[in-house]
Design an enzyme around this catalytic site. Structure first.
Site, mmCIF file in Angstrom:
data_model
loop_
_atom_site.group_PDB
_atom_site.id
_atom_site.type_symbol
_atom_site.label_atom_id
_atom_site.label_comp_id
_atom_site.label_asym_id
_atom_site.label_seq_id
_atom_site.Cartn_x
_atom_site.Cartn_y
_atom_site.Cartn_z
ATOM 1 N N ASP A 13 0.788 -1.239 0.000
ATOM 2 C CA ASP A 13 0.000 0.000 0.000
ATOM 3 C C ASP A 13 0.822 1.293 0.000
ATOM 4 O OD1 ASP A 13 -1.953 -1.892 0.191
ATOM 5 O OD2 ASP A 13 -2.783 -1.214 2.097
ATOM 6 N N LYS A 121 -6.710 -4.895 -3.243
ATOM 7 C CA LYS A 121 -7.462 -5.487 -2.138
ATOM 8 C C LYS A 121 -8.538 -4.518 -1.655
ATOM 9 C CE LYS A 121 -3.918 -4.166 1.282
ATOM 10 N NZ LYS A 121 -4.696 -3.324 2.203
ATOM 11 N N CYS A 169 -1.843 -2.946 7.702
ATOM 12 C CA CYS A 169 -1.807 -3.801 6.515
ATOM 13 C C CYS A 169 -0.505 -4.575 6.362
ATOM 14 C CB CYS A 169 -2.100 -2.977 5.268
ATOM 15 S SG CYS A 169 -3.784 -2.297 5.282
#
Length: 229
Positions: A13, A121, A169
């Site tokens: 991310d 995702k 994450c």
């Protein structure tokens, strides 16, 4: 790659919305890790993967989708759409990484030419997915990515994880990688977290190590297996 196995790098991310100065959910220092990650991309990993939050505009994790709820301070209980007995408690966030917006894109400082795969995702509006492997629901699994199968098909045995955010994450992805049977390393100095309190990083490390993840630094000897003889 040595006969010790094959390694993959998973960059979690590293997106505009998670980076200062303008990110909707900016992680302090998030943009600063790009040079270190680009150096990792120079290593001969068998597979380089980046992940992205890729949310619809009405994603369940957005505080804007819940009456009288506020980002960062409010929470919400998410139910497995196929099993009401299985639930997940999540913090509610500002709208972020919405599909087809600039905030969703990987930051320009990241050398994307070295990536072999981008995993999107959080596409199912009903469930939260901190992990690149999919939501935490297992009975049954819902909205899982194909990451585990992709890694196995490539013959990957070792997974190195870094990126944003360390305590959400990155942590979830590393723990799931270990649960899937991969030897897993989380690179603390190529990651940044949201919780900067005195106890936050230590608690994150402890949770990862409890699940079999080894926390390492950029100078760790564990990278020798990637460099080879």
């Amino acid at each position: 790659m040595t006969n010790q196995g094959k390694a993959a790098l998973v960059i979690v991310d590293l997106q505009n919305d998670f980076c200062p100065p303008d990110g909707a959910l900016a992680v302090p220092g998030g943009r600063d890790i790009a040079p270190a990650i680009n150096k990792l991309l120079d290593l001969p990993f068998a597979l380089n993967i980046a992940t992205r939050d890729f949310h619809p505009r009405d994603h369940v994790s957005f505080a804007s989708q819940h009456t009288e709820k506020q980002p960062f301070t409010s929470s919400h209980t998410i139910t497995n759409p196929e099993n009401p007995q299985e639930t997940q408690e999540t913090i509610l966030w500002p709208d972020h990484c919405v599909q087809d917006t600039s905030g969703c894109e990987l930051i320009s400082e990241l050398d994307t030419s070295e990536l072999g795969l981008v995993v999107d995702k959080g596409q199912d509006k009903r469930v939260e997915s901190y992990s690149a492997f999919g939501p935490p629901f297992r009975s049954p699994r819902v909205s899982m990515s194909q990451l585990a199968d992709t890694l196995r098909h490539a013959g990957i045995t070792h997974v190195f994880v870094c990126g944003l955010a360390w305590d959400f994450c990155v942590k979830a992805t590393a723990i799931d990688a270990a649960k899937e049977g991969f030897t897993t390393f989380a690179i603390h100095d190529a990651s940044r977290g949201i919780d900067r309190s005195a106890k936050g990083p230590a608690a994150t490390r402890e949770e990862m190590e409890k699940h079999g993840v080894r926390v390492i630094g950029l100078e760790s000897k564990e990278f020798d297996m990637v460099r080879g003889p």
